[in-house]
Design a protein around this motif. Structure first.
Motif, mmCIF file in Angstrom:
data_model
loop_
_atom_site.group_PDB
_atom_site.id
_atom_site.type_symbol
_atom_site.label_atom_id
_atom_site.label_comp_id
_atom_site.label_asym_id
_atom_site.label_seq_id
_atom_site.Cartn_x
_atom_site.Cartn_y
_atom_site.Cartn_z
ATOM 1 N N PHE A 131 0.913 -1.013 0.005
ATOM 2 C CA PHE A 131 -0.143 0.197 0.023
ATOM 3 C C PHE A 131 0.806 1.251 0.091
ATOM 4 O O PHE A 131 1.784 1.431 0.902
ATOM 5 N N PRO A 132 0.573 2.102 -0.918
ATOM 6 C CA PRO A 132 -0.150 2.371 -2.075
ATOM 7 C C PRO A 132 -0.236 1.095 -3.037
ATOM 8 O O PRO A 132 0.785 0.562 -3.230
ATOM 9 N N LEU A 133 -1.126 0.690 -3.698
ATOM 10 C CA LEU A 133 -1.190 -0.398 -4.735
ATOM 11 C C LEU A 133 -0.209 0.006 -6.072
ATOM 12 O O LEU A 133 -0.269 1.153 -6.643
ATOM 13 N N ALA A 134 0.787 -0.850 -5.941
ATOM 14 C CA ALA A 134 1.577 -0.693 -7.104
ATOM 15 C C ALA A 134 1.055 -0.443 -8.561
ATOM 16 O O ALA A 134 1.585 0.088 -9.561
ATOM 17 N N ARG A 135 0.014 -0.973 -8.836
ATOM 18 C CA ARG A 135 -0.815 -0.882 -10.050
ATOM 19 C C ARG A 135 -1.696 0.359 -10.341
ATOM 20 O O ARG A 135 -2.265 0.485 -11.184
#
Length: 640
Positions: A399-403
């Motif tokens: 987190f935050p999301l890599a995507r």
């Protein structure tokens, strides 16, 4: 204290009406003083202190100081309606702990009735190690925690000894320095409080009942304490479980966005009981309005935390959301886990399946149990979906999301959010003295979209009639008809916010990212007449699902100080407990005492710190289009 170590505070009517006390004169009761205090960087700061509730106040719900040891029998109860004990518990009341400077604090200890060595879990706070000035009964509906869910032996926001002792743990419940009967003056976190926690952990590790491994647990204040105490690296602190709590007191609560907000600290201060003085942090909020040495001392040393951590966060806590995520992200521990829930901190903490999950974590790191805890997903995420069904415990890796794909939504003169900015420069304004001094910008989604992560409003502003602006920015979800969707449990709207005193707009360029601006707060740059300045207003992280046809509404408003009733009426609930013996058999006739008082019972109401008047006057002007690159940066999360 020696006379040279303090200055009395002026009690003049003018200062009191402003909610600020000026040093110089003497109070007849000496209800308020200042004291020089050395900060972590070595600088000495004059810190305000004042008297809180006396221990005799009904609202304080204080227990008498009485060192004794007793066995609480299996099947007995603390309160009618509370969960019966499932095993015998050895209860040691008011055990003295001597800190490094000779100050003595008192702690209650609950442990198994045997001669074995056990791991311990410490719950560090000043709220009272028995009932105290704050209790779930003070909160409407007990925040969703049934009374039967716990034994009532727990201190506020802390682990239930009845459960943990039955699992082979010792529970340590101290009254921190200055709280209730503990000696010294009560402090808010910072280096002094952190060292006290260090000393207590090391004391506990040397006790004959200890296996040398100490953990920490609890939410809110007890979580903040974990970040700070763990940052001091006590050798025998083996694991922590921070369940929602901030890490940077200035930026995240007291002066968020540079705007002084003493309302919440004042409401909490009024529940504290002490024989001595209490750090008057509400007054520090309104008198120390830049990130000086005092506030630097209130930033946890996250970089020092290498021990295992089970971190629990939510998107909806107005005090703790940002700090919990920041704590998880910034600690360098290789053994850290994040779970993001969709309810509230208290309901989540005492939910049986979450208690069991926490036990698995502590069993692994405090007992050495090979239970495959390390295979637990590193991130379990909730995504809110008001009007539909929330996503809960979705497995992620970070987190935050890599995507995440960040997208700019441009503010338009038509009060919409668009994928491209207008060609011509335009202005939008509102009168800060209007009934609703705000402007809304709306985006309607043409397909289902998830926004999870940090948001940043980058815009250009001008003040007409003032040399400063105080802004409050809100992002929330509307239904297809443009109506606010309320939470089915709390009946409140779900939103995320950001704040800014524009004179403190300077960015810390080393810490800031496009999605997460970090302000320096080291100076004020007041506005000149006609001056247009760019600002970045960080909006706390949110996980939200929008369905096609639903809307995102961005509101830019003149900041309005919160009302005093935004803090729960702590101390008002009447709690009946045994007059002697601590627990009793269900149905048994036993002498009871009732604890609790009136919400209006305040030690020195004339010293209460009120929210200062805002700097908002005249009109707020927002510049969009053309050379003014005004946009809301949002985190779009594609499906896996």
């Amino acid at each position: 204290m020696k006379g040279s170590m303090r200055k009395m505070l002026c009690m003049g009517l003018t200062a009191l009406s402003m909610g600020v006390m000026m040093p110089g004169a003497v109070s007849a009761e000496k209800a308020a003083i200042t004291m020089p205090q050395k900060m972590a960087n070595g600088e000495t700061v004059e810190v305000y202190y004042r008297k809180g509730l006396p221990l005799t106040a009904a609202r304080a719900r204080a227990a008498e100081l009485k060192r004794e040891t007793m066995v609480l029998k299996a099947g007995s109860i603390r309160r009618e309606g509370s969960k019966p004990l499932t095993c015998d518990i050895l209860f040691e009341k008011d055990v003295p702990v001597t800190l490094r400077d000779g100050t003595v604090i008192y702690t209650d200890i609950f442990r198994p009735v045997d001669d074995k060595q056990h791991p311990a879990i410490m719950a560090w706070s000043p709220y009272g190690k028995e009932i105290g000035g704050q209790w779930l009964d003070d909160v409407p509906g007990r925040a969703g925690v049934p009374q039967a869910a716990t034994s009532g032996l727990e201190k506020f926001e802390a682990p239930d000894p009845a459960y943990w002792v039955a699992q082979g743990y010792v529970i340590i419940n101290p009254d921190s320095r200055g709280a209730y009967h503990s000696e010294g003056n009560l402090n808010y976190w910072g280096s002094q409080n952190s060292k006290d926690g260090y000393d207590t952990i090391e004391w506990a590790a040397k006790q004959p009942w200890s296996n040398g491994k100490i953990g920490m647990s609890g939410n809110s204040w007890l979580t903040v304490s974990q970040w700070f105490i763990a940052g001091e690296q006590p050798p025998h602190l083996a694991a922590i479980a921070p369940w929602e709590g901030f890490v940077d007191h200035f930026r995240e609560t007291a002066n968020r966005g540079g705007i002084p907000n003493p309302v919440f600290p004042e409401g909490i201060f009024e529940t504290f009981a002490s024989k001595n003085y209490i750090e008057d942090q509400p007054r520090m909020v309104v008198t120390h309005t830049l990130l000086d040495a005092y506030w630097q001392d209130k930033i946890a040393k996250l970089q020092n935390i290498h021990i295992p951590a089970y971190v629990v966060a939510s998107f909806t806590n107005p005090v703790h959301t940002h700090g919990t995520f920041a704590g998880f992200r910034q600690i360098p521990s290789k053994d850290k886990w994040l779970r993001v829930h969709n309810t509230n901190e208290w309901a989540d903490y005492y939910l049986p399946e979450h208690v069991e999950d926490l036990r698995k974590f502590f069993d692994h790191y405090l007992k050495g149990v090979a239970n495959d805890w390390e295979k637990t997903p590193r991130v379990r995420l909730s995504v809110l979906d008001p009007g539909h069904k929330d996503v809960v415990d979705r497995v992620e890796q970070e987190f935050p999301l890599a995507r995440t794909q960040y997208k700019k939504l441009y503010l338009t003169s038509q009060k919409t959010l668009a994928g491209a900015k207008e060609a011509q420069e335009q202005i939008i304004s509102y009168d800060t003295q209007a009934k609703q001094p705000a402007v809304n910008f709306v985006l309607t989604f043409d397909k289902d979209t998830e926004l999870t992560g940090y948001m940043n409003l980058h815009t250009y502003v001008e003040a007409d009639g003032s040399d400063d602006m105080e802004l409050q920015v809100t992002v929330q979800k509307l239904d297809k008809d443009g109506k606010v969707i309320t939470d089915p449990v709390t009946h409140m709207p779900t939103f995320s916010e950001g704040y800014l005193r524009v004179s403190q707009r300077a960015l810390d360029t080393h810490k800031s990212t496009p999605a997460e601006p970090v302000l320096k707060h080291t100076r004020e740059d007041l506005l000149k007449k006609g001056e247009i300045v760019p600002v970045d207003i960080g909006i706390w992280p949110m996980g939200m699902k929008y369905h096609a046809g639903e809307k995102l509404q961005l509101t830019i408003a003149a900041y309005q100080p919160p009302k005093a009733d935004s803090v729960p009426p702590f101390g008002i609930a009447k709690i009946a407990v045994p007059a002697k013996g601590y627990t009793f058999r269900p149905g048994e006739k036993t002498a009871m005492k009732t604890l609790g008082g009136g919400h209006t019972e305040v030690a020195h109401p004339e010293l209460a710190v009120k929210a200062p008047a805002t700097r908002n006057k005249g009109k707020h002007i927002i510049h969009v289009g053309g050379k003014y690159d005004s946009y809301l940066l949002v985190p779009v999360v594609p499906e896996k």
